[in-house]
Design an enzyme around this catalytic site. Sequence first.
Site, mmCIF file in Angstrom:
data_model
loop_
_atom_site.group_PDB
_atom_site.id
_atom_site.type_symbol
_atom_site.label_atom_id
_atom_site.label_comp_id
_atom_site.label_asym_id
_atom_site.label_seq_id
_atom_site.Cartn_x
_atom_site.Cartn_y
_atom_site.Cartn_z
ATOM 1 N N GLU A 55 0.801 -1.220 0.000
ATOM 2 C CA GLU A 55 0.000 0.000 0.000
ATOM 3 C C GLU A 55 0.840 1.278 0.000
ATOM 4 O O GLU A 55 0.799 2.067 0.954
ATOM 5 C CB GLU A 55 -0.985 -0.032 1.168
ATOM 6 C CG GLU A 55 -1.950 -1.209 1.047
ATOM 7 C CD GLU A 55 -3.040 -1.234 2.106
ATOM 8 O OE1 GLU A 55 -2.972 -0.428 3.055
ATOM 9 O OE2 GLU A 55 -3.954 -2.061 1.973
ATOM 10 N N GLU A 72 -4.769 -8.470 -0.843
ATOM 11 C CA GLU A 72 -5.492 -8.240 0.421
ATOM 12 C C GLU A 72 -6.966 -8.053 0.125
ATOM 13 O O GLU A 72 -7.349 -7.320 -0.783
ATOM 14 C CB GLU A 72 -4.975 -6.999 1.167
ATOM 15 C CG GLU A 72 -3.743 -7.224 1.995
ATOM 16 C CD GLU A 72 -3.436 -6.056 2.931
ATOM 17 O OE1 GLU A 72 -4.391 -5.363 3.355
ATOM 18 O OE2 GLU A 72 -2.248 -5.834 3.222
#
Length: 769
Positions: free
Chosen positions: A247, A497
Site C-alpha cells: 500500500e 489483500e
Amino acid sequence: MAPLRLSIEGRIFRDADGREVTLRGINLAGDAKFPLKPEVPSHITEGFFEGDELSFVGRPFSVDEAHTHFSRLKRYGYNAIRYVWTWEALEHAGPGRYDEEWVQHTIEVLRLAKDYGFYIWMDPHQDVWSRFSGGSGAPMWTLYAAGLNPRTFAVTEAAIVHNTYHDPAKFPKMIWSTNYTRLAAQVMFTLFWAGKDFAPKAIINGKNIQDLLQGHFIAACRHLAQRIHEAGDLENDSVIGWESMNEPNRGLLGCPDLSAIPPDQRLQKGTSPTAWQAMLTGSGRSCEIDTWDFGGLGPYKSGSQLVDPKGETAWLPADYDDSRYGWKRDPGWKLGECLWAQHGIWDPTNDLLLKKDYFAKDPKTNEKLDYEYFTNNYFMDYYRAHRAAITSVHTDAILLCQPPVLEIPPSLKGTKDDDPNMVYAPHYYDGVTLMTKKWNRYWNVDVFGILRGRYMSPAFAIKVGETAIRNCFRDQLTAIRKEGLDYMGIHPCLFTEIGIPYDMDEKYAYKTGDYTSQALAMDANHFALEGCGANGYALWVYTTQNNHEWGDNWNGEDLSILSIDDKPLPLSAKPKSEDPMRSINTSTVSLDHTSPSYSHSRSSDSQSPINRYNLKSTLSTPSMSPTRSTTRPNLASNPGFRAAEAYVRPSPIATVGKVQSYGFDLRNATFTLTLNSDSLCTEDAPTEIFLPGFHFPSESSNVEVSGGKWTLTVDDDDGGHFQRFRWWHGVGEHRVKVKGVQRRQGMALGKEEEEGYLDQCQQSKCLVM
C-alpha cells in the site's frame, strides 16, 4: 533445466505440468507487525519506544508452533501464503545492521512451510510508514534520520498512535489509517519518494534523505532475498516471488493547496487537519481543526477541536545527539526547525504560508503531479530499483507490482517494463463494512465506480438489496482486474489483500456466538473473488493470538480468521492415517449401464455410516499444539474458526486447460466449475479441486460431470489432510457440479442442527450426469 514449480503464461499461472494454478492464499501473519521482545501489541505503552533493542525472532510464530498453523491452513484449502515481514524486523538496530537471528528464524519457518506445499511470496509490509507513526513497517531510526521526534507525535497529533493513546480501549475505529494525512507519514513518504526534488537541503552522510531511505529499504529486501537464495532449498520451490511494497502512499506529492483538504482525500475521521495545519501543530502552534466521523453514507463533518501542543514540536530538538546512528547531517539541515519551513514553504516568524502549491508540480518538468503522474514516475522509479535488486539474486522471481490502492495502475503495456514475470497485485476492501464495522445487507456503494467517474452523482452508485451488493462487489473486482490489463498489459491479477472485520455490531457475535453477519460479508467477498476472473487472492489475515478483547492486537483491527476465543469449526473429513475406514469414491461417466464409462460410486473399502455415536469424532477439528505431534497434529487447545463456512470453501487447485468460470453457492452448498481444455489429462496430472469435507462429506455429496472419470480422496500429501477431487476429462469445454450438505450460516452446531446434519450425512448419494 527443470520447469519452475510456478510460472506465468500470459495472464495465467501454470504449474510444472502445465496446469492452470488458482492461488487461494492467506496473509501470514498479523503478529508480524510488532516485535516479540519486548512484546508490544499496539495497546501497550511500556517498552514501545525501545525501537533499537528489540527482536522479531519468533514472528509470526515459533518453529515449534509452525506445524500447527501450517497444517490448519492446509486443511482450510489454502495453497498460497503472502508472507508478511517488516523492514523493522530486519534492520531495527540501525542503518545496515541486520538481525541475522531473525533472518535464520524466517528461513526455518519458510522451510517448514515448504513441507506443506505452499506457494509463498514475500511481502515487505508497511502501514502509515512505521509502528511509531501509528502503523507498521520502517524502523524507528528512519524517523530520526528525517529529523522527526516520535515521542512528541501524540501531543502534536503528527500521528495518532494506539500505543500512546490516552485510553487504548477507546481507540477510535480505523482512525489509524488517517495517519496517512498527518504530518509524520506525510513527511516520511514525501522524502522516501521525492526528497531530492522537494527537500534538497535534507542531506545526510553526503546524500539526500531519499537515497538513504530508499537505498536502505531496497538493500534490506535484497539482503533477505540473498539469504533465502543461499539457503539453497527455498527459491522457486516455495518462495516464488516478491511484492513491491504494501500500500504505497504518495505523501504530500501532488497536493494542490496545502491550506485545503485535497479533493481526492477520501478518508476523514477524528481531527482532519489540512497539510498546513499539520505543519503548524507539528511546530508547536495551536489550531482549531475540523473533526469528522464516518456514517452510513460516508464521512461527514461533526464539529471542530482545538489541538494545542503547548509549544512542543514533532521535530527533533536542536541539541539532539545526531551521532547515535553514526550518520552526519549536513549543516544546511537544521534540527529543531520544521523541514518545510527550511525549504521556504512557510515562515515560522509570522506563521505565514508562502507556497501553498509547493508540491503540486514536478519541479524537474513543471508537470502537474496528480496520482497518475506519481505512479508512473516516482513509484515506478522505485519499482524498477526494487525489481533490479530482487532479480539480481532471485533471477526467476515473480514480481508482484502493487501500485497505490484503488489508483490507476502504471502505464506499462508495451513498454520495457511490461515484464512477463510481473503480476498485478491490487487490494480491495468493502469500505462501508470496514469503517462502520457493520454488514449492511440492504445497501452498499460502488466506490470504484465513483472513483472512475462512472456516475453523474454518487447517489446513483448506491446498490440496493443483497443480490445487487454481491454483484457490485464482483463488478468492482472485475473492473479493477480489467484496468490492470488495460494499463499494465497481459499479466495475472492477484488480490493480495481482501477481508472483513469480525467485531461487527459492537462485538455482538462474541456475546452470542451468532456470526451470521460475518458469514454473509465473507461470502459476498468470496463470491466477488470467484466471479471476477482474477487468478487468486490472499485473504487478510491470519493472526495467531487474535482475541475478542483486542482483536488482531494492532490498532483495534479484528480481521483474523483465527481467534483463540472462538469455537472450532467441525470438519467431517479425516485423513486415512486417522481413520482406517475412510472411503475413496471413484467414478466413470455414462448413463448406459453396459458402457465401460458408466458412472457410479464405489468404495475401495468398507465405510462405517456416520451415526450419533461417532458424529463427534467425525466432526473433530485440529487443535492448537505448540509442538509437532509424532502423528498428525490433533491440534489441542480451542482454536477459533469464526464464520469459517464462508472462507473454508471449494476451489480449483490445478486445472488442465483454462478455467472459464467457477463459484461456490454457500446457501445451497453447491460448487460449479467450467473449463476448456485443448489437451487430455495425464494419469499423474488431472484437474484437481479442493472440496472441504465440512461442506462436502464424501458419502453425502452429489457429483455431476460432463465427461471423464473422477476420484474424491482425503490425502495426507503436503502435511495436512486435504479432500481432493481429481478429474480426468477430455478435450473441449467441460463442467463439474458438486452438491454438498446445506447448513445454517453463522452459527455453531447445536443439538438440533447436529441431528439435521446427521440425517443429511446418512443420505449417502453420489450421482454423475
